[in-house]
Design an enzyme around this catalytic site. Structure first.
Site, mmCIF file in Angstrom:
data_model
loop_
_atom_site.group_PDB
_atom_site.id
_atom_site.type_symbol
_atom_site.label_atom_id
_atom_site.label_comp_id
_atom_site.label_asym_id
_atom_site.label_seq_id
_atom_site.Cartn_x
_atom_site.Cartn_y
_atom_site.Cartn_z
ATOM 1 N N TYR A 43 -6.503 -11.113 -1.743
ATOM 2 C CA TYR A 43 -7.714 -10.708 -2.438
ATOM 3 C C TYR A 43 -7.499 -10.548 -3.949
ATOM 4 O O TYR A 43 -8.464 -10.523 -4.711
ATOM 5 C CB TYR A 43 -8.190 -9.343 -1.909
ATOM 6 C CG TYR A 43 -8.988 -9.363 -0.624
ATOM 7 C CD1 TYR A 43 -8.952 -10.442 0.253
ATOM 8 C CD2 TYR A 43 -9.778 -8.274 -0.281
ATOM 9 C CE1 TYR A 43 -9.677 -10.429 1.429
ATOM 10 C CE2 TYR A 43 -10.511 -8.251 0.897
ATOM 11 C CZ TYR A 43 -10.457 -9.331 1.750
ATOM 12 O OH TYR A 43 -11.181 -9.311 2.913
ATOM 13 N N CYS A 74 -6.165 -0.912 1.275
ATOM 14 C CA CYS A 74 -6.019 -2.063 0.387
ATOM 15 C C CYS A 74 -6.468 -1.609 -0.994
ATOM 16 O O CYS A 74 -7.609 -1.185 -1.169
ATOM 17 C CB CYS A 74 -6.895 -3.220 0.868
ATOM 18 S SG CYS A 74 -6.951 -4.655 -0.240
ATOM 19 N N ASN A 75 -5.554 -1.667 -1.954
ATOM 20 C CA ASN A 75 -5.889 -1.203 -3.298
ATOM 21 C C ASN A 75 -6.939 -2.071 -3.961
ATOM 22 O O ASN A 75 -7.822 -1.568 -4.664
ATOM 23 C CB ASN A 75 -4.628 -1.158 -4.159
ATOM 24 C CG ASN A 75 -3.790 0.073 -3.892
ATOM 25 O OD1 ASN A 75 -3.976 1.111 -4.497
ATOM 26 N ND2 ASN A 75 -2.864 -0.044 -2.949
ATOM 27 N N THR A 76 -6.874 -3.383 -3.764
ATOM 28 C CA THR A 76 -7.845 -4.276 -4.395
ATOM 29 C C THR A 76 -9.250 -4.001 -3.862
ATOM 30 O O THR A 76 -10.217 -3.921 -4.623
ATOM 31 C CB THR A 76 -7.469 -5.746 -4.165
ATOM 32 O OG1 THR A 76 -6.146 -5.980 -4.663
ATOM 33 C CG2 THR A 76 -8.421 -6.666 -4.892
ATOM 34 N N GLU A 159 3.327 -11.981 2.308
ATOM 35 C CA GLU A 159 2.521 -12.550 3.396
ATOM 36 C C GLU A 159 3.207 -13.758 4.032
ATOM 37 O O GLU A 159 2.986 -14.054 5.208
ATOM 38 C CB GLU A 159 1.141 -12.945 2.877
ATOM 39 C CG GLU A 159 0.205 -11.771 2.595
ATOM 40 C CD GLU A 159 -0.422 -11.187 3.854
ATOM 41 O OE1 GLU A 159 -0.520 -11.900 4.859
ATOM 42 O OE2 GLU A 159 -0.803 -10.001 3.813
ATOM 43 N N CYS A 193 -0.124 -1.211 -4.324
ATOM 44 C CA CYS A 193 -0.526 -2.256 -3.380
ATOM 45 C C CYS A 193 0.224 -1.953 -2.103
ATOM 46 O O CYS A 193 1.445 -1.739 -2.133
ATOM 47 C CB CYS A 193 -0.169 -3.647 -3.898
ATOM 48 S SG CYS A 193 -0.485 -4.971 -2.693
ATOM 49 N N HIS A 195 1.157 -3.729 0.219
ATOM 50 C CA HIS A 195 2.183 -4.706 0.580
ATOM 51 C C HIS A 195 3.544 -4.359 -0.015
ATOM 52 O O HIS A 195 4.589 -4.658 0.571
ATOM 53 C CB HIS A 195 1.792 -6.109 0.078
ATOM 54 C CG HIS A 195 0.725 -6.792 0.851
ATOM 55 N ND1 HIS A 195 -0.590 -6.395 0.811
ATOM 56 C CD2 HIS A 195 0.766 -7.880 1.672
ATOM 57 C CE1 HIS A 195 -1.309 -7.202 1.585
ATOM 58 N NE2 HIS A 195 -0.511 -8.105 2.115
#
Length: 280
Positions: A43, A74-76, A159, A193, A195
């Site tokens: 994203y 999810c930060n975004t 990912e 983030c 991730h």
């Protein structure tokens, strides 16, 4: 599909599992649905409009599975979609639902980690450009000086399962060098983030030993515990059988399960879902 009233946990991919793991550890008895929108990840470089559209589609899907409460892990999505969802979408037919993000809980406590009062924030391009952390930290800890650095290549590395490979070190060091060049007084680096904790060992190896590296999992989990204590009407509405279900928007669930199991630190068995079916 799900039955009962589970807590929904959403991310653009598998990164949110680092937060989900902490939530389950803090609140093990509840039912949960995790949804990773891997089919449209990452994203980070997408527009506000697109991120809101994707996030709202996923949130609506989770509502349809019975989730009265959804966490945007999810930060975004938290930076670019949460405000619109809370202020415009929920009042329009979903007034009994709640959607929470990861930015505010982090901003509330980040000052506790720094002695120099200078911190670095590492995030996706979308999170950094949104300025959400600057605004939230200014609100809760105006004495802090915040330095931001986008690391747009980290999510694709993670990912694609390359986060523990030697080739990842180059990109880890590159962005860390750019961040630390902004000030010699940075003593705390926030992984903004979900991730990024998968790169934590490499990140720590390329930072001075006195620099704290802060991940969000335990922070968000503690904030959720507090939220449920303050909102018994929501807490009492949640189902509690310890059930956990995983869904992904890519049809290669075996690949998702392989990587997700590493993030979640437990076996993951997911189902493919097309979340756009029936979305408004």
């Amino acid at each position: 599909m799900a039955k009962g009233n589970p807590i929904g946990v959403f991310d653009s991919g598998i990164g949110g599992l680092t937060v989900f793991r902490s939530i389950v550890e803090a609140l093990p008895g509840y039912d949960y649905i995790y949804l990773g929108d891997n089919g449209r990840a990452p994203y980070g470089n997408r527009s506000f409009k697109t991120i809101h559209q994707y996030t709202w589609e996923c949130v609506q899907w989770m509502f349809k599975q019975g989730c009265p409460l959804v966490i945007l892990a999810c930060n975004t999505a938290s930076a670019k979609a949460l405000r619109t969802i809370q202020q415009q979408d929920l009042p329009n037919g979903y007034a009994d639902k709640r959607v929470l993000g990861v930015i505010r809980p982090t901003a509330e406590v980040i000052a506790d980690y720094t002695k120099t009062k200078e911190i670095g924030v590492l995030g996706t391009k979308g999170t950094v450009q949104s300025g959400s952390y600057l605004l939230e930290i200014e609100h809760f800890a105006p004495e802090l000086k915040v330095h931001q650095q986008a690391a747009p290549l980290w999510v694709p590395l993670i990912e694609n399962g390359e986060y523990d490979k030697p080739g990842a070190d180059y990109y880890v060091k590159m962005y860390l060098d750019q961040l630390m060049a902004q000030s010699p007084n940075i003593d705390t680096v926030l992984l903004a983030c979900t991730h990024y904790p998968l790169l934590a060992d490499k990140i720590k190896a390329h930072l001075p030993g006195n620099v704290n590296v802060v991940a969000q999992g335990d922070i968000v989990a503690a904030s959720l515990v507090d939220y449920l204590q303050r909102h018994p009407e929501m807490e009492q509405n949640l189902s509690k059988t310890g059930k956990r279900q995983f869904y992904t928007t890519i049809d290669d669930t075996a690949d998702f399960d392989h990587h997700a199991s590493q993030f979640f630190n437990d076996e993951v068995k997911s189902e493919f879902v097309d979340i756009r079916e029936g979305c408004e």
